[in-house]
Enzyme design. Structure first.
Site, short mmCIF file in Angstrom:
data_model
loop_
_atom_site.label_atom_id
_atom_site.label_comp_id
_atom_site.label_asym_id
_atom_site.label_seq_id
_atom_site.Cartn_x
_atom_site.Cartn_y
_atom_site.Cartn_z
N THR A 168 -6.06 -4.05 0.72
CA THR A 168 -6.32 -3.07 1.77
C THR A 168 -5.57 -1.77 1.52
O THR A 168 -6.03 -0.69 1.93
CB THR A 168 -5.91 -3.67 3.13
OG1 THR A 168 -6.71 -4.81 3.36
CG2 THR A 168 -6.12 -2.70 4.29
N ASP A 186 -3.26 -10.82 1.92
CA ASP A 186 -3.66 -12.21 2.19
C ASP A 186 -2.92 -13.23 1.32
O ASP A 186 -2.51 -14.28 1.80
CB ASP A 186 -5.17 -12.39 2.00
CG ASP A 186 -5.98 -11.74 3.12
OD1 ASP A 186 -5.39 -11.31 4.13
OD2 ASP A 186 -7.22 -11.67 2.98
N LYS A 192 2.78 -14.35 5.32
CA LYS A 192 1.95 -13.53 6.20
C LYS A 192 1.80 -14.30 7.50
O LYS A 192 1.28 -15.42 7.52
CB LYS A 192 0.60 -13.24 5.55
CG LYS A 192 -0.26 -12.30 6.38
CD LYS A 192 -1.53 -11.86 5.65
CE LYS A 192 -2.32 -10.89 6.53
NZ LYS A 192 -3.52 -10.35 5.88
N1 ASP Z 1 -8.09 -9.07 2.57
C1 ASP Z 1 -7.13 -8.07 2.20
C2 ASP Z 1 -6.46 -8.50 0.92
O1 ASP Z 1 -5.66 -9.38 0.94
C3 ASP Z 1 -6.15 -7.91 3.31
C4 ASP Z 1 -5.04 -6.93 3.01
O2 ASP Z 1 -4.83 -6.46 1.93
O3 ASP Z 1 -4.30 -6.64 3.98
O4 ASP Z 1 -6.75 -7.94 -0.10
#
Ligand code: ASP
Length: 370
Positions: free
Chosen positions: A53, A133, A205
């Site tokens: 993200t 994640d 997390k």
């Molecule tokens: N789904 C994303 C990932 O882990 C969530 C994030 O980066 O916060 O790449």
């Protein structure tokens, strides 16, 4: 007078020697104070980008939907020009994925590249941008497979790069500040987000969406960051990095280990049997409480250990240790207690343990040591 001077000098010396023996970084700071030219170049930090993200792009600045891993490392750096005051920075794109797609091949590629870079005299530390994640898993994998005192810091973001109040730029800045700090040496792999430094072994997390998602449930963080100054409170005690016996430099494939999750009335004996028949090397059972399971699942796990499958008892509770003495006898079951490792980290340690030994007692010792 002379006596006074020599006594105070010797007191000063003794005091300094005490500080230096407890805090090797103090010696480093003193050398810089006496010989400012001793470090004529800025620290050199390499950023290894993997997506997530932090590199995500949203359709709107305030909306919820977005796509991970759209923005390259150079564009991430371009929005924080101040970061160049901290260090000479170069970037490499290792992967462009949401970390839900992180896999063992990418872990091996990342660990090998980290070790190559960490061995270079002109590299002072690494920062890895990563989705949140699975960040805790990658961090723990690297904690056990990189071999250097130099800082390795993972960071990410909960809000995409173009969101209003994106958290990524400050997280990246603070990750670099952590990587250049002499006090970060020898602490193993760290995760930096939300003004906080976490140890790879303990961090997890804990919330689906909040920017304070990372927590260390059993011990709290290693330190906090304010205005790029890091205040450490504690050091990791378990073996890692330079003390680790795991070397993946020549490894192309990790042993296969699955996680089976407990729930009331569980049919998960089916899953245990399926993994054991499919040739898995190990199963981590994310059990109730102190690593407990439904009696039918216990029978399936016992059958699995008798077939030579390595079973680790972890807990789905989220904090506290699975202890060797409790309602289950690991000696009778042929299993290993995960201690304070959560199921996803117990899986990583079991995979690495099985690259070195198939002896159950040695695997148990590793779970006590790492
Ligand atoms: N789904 C994303 C990932 O882990 C969530 C994030 O980066 O916060 O790449």
């Amino acid at each position: 007078m002379l006596l006074y001077e020599s006594t105070s000098t010797s007191r000063l010396y003794t005091k300094f020697a005490g500080i230096v023996s407890n805090r090797p970084d103090a010696l480093f700071s003193l050398i810089l104070l006496i010989f400012p030219g001793a470090m004529s170049r800025k620290p050199r930090i390499v950023i290894l980008a993997t997506g997530g993200t932090i590199a995500g792009s949203a359709a709107s600045e305030t909306g919820g939907s977005y796509t991970s891993a759209k923005i390259g490392v150079d564009d991430l750096l371009a929005v924080i020009p101040e970061i160049r005051h901290l260090a000479d920075i170069t970037g490499e794109q290792i992967a462009s994925i949401g970390s839900q797609d992180m896999d063992e091949q990418t872990w091996l590629k990342l660990a090998k590249r980290c070790n190559e870079l960490l061995a270079q005299d002109d590299v002072d530390g690494l920062v890895i941008t990563h989705g949140t994640d699975t960040m805790e898993e990658t961090a723990y994998f690297l904690h056990l497979t990189t071999r250097s005192m130099k800082p390795v810091v993972l960071t990410g973001a909960m809000r995409p790069a173009n969101a209003r109040s994106a958290d990524g730029p400050m997280n990246l800045y603070e990750a670099v500040a952590t990587a250049v700090s002499p006090e970060s040496h020898g602490l193993g792999v760290m995760v930096v987000t939300n003004d906080t430094v976490f140890g790879a072994r303990d961090v997890t997390k804990s919330c689906t969406t909040a920017i304070h998602t990372f927590q260390s449930p059993n011990f709290g963080p290693l330190g906090h960051i304010h205005a790029q100054a890091i205040e450490y409170q504690r050091k990791p005690q378990r073996k890692h990095t330079t003390e680790s016996e795991f070397n993946v430099d020549q490894i192309e494939q990790l042993p296969k280990v699955a996680i089976v999750y407990a729930h009331a009335g569980a049919d998960s004996a089916l899953a245990v049997d399926a993994f054991a028949s499919a040739g898995y090397d190990g199963i981590v059972h994310a059990g109730f409480g102190n690593g407990n399971f439904h009696s039918k699942v216990g029978e399936a796990l016992h059958k699995a250990t008798q077939k030579g499958v390595h079973v680790v008892r972890a807990s789905r509770t989220g904090s506290g240790a699975v202890t060797e003495a409790g309602e289950v006898s690991d000696t009778e079951l042929g299993s290993v207690a995960a201690g304070l490792l959560n199921p996803q980290k117990a899986r990583i340690l079991l995979q690495l343990a099985l690259t070195v030994t198939r002896d159950r007692e040695r695997v148990r010792e590793m779970f006590r040591a790492y």
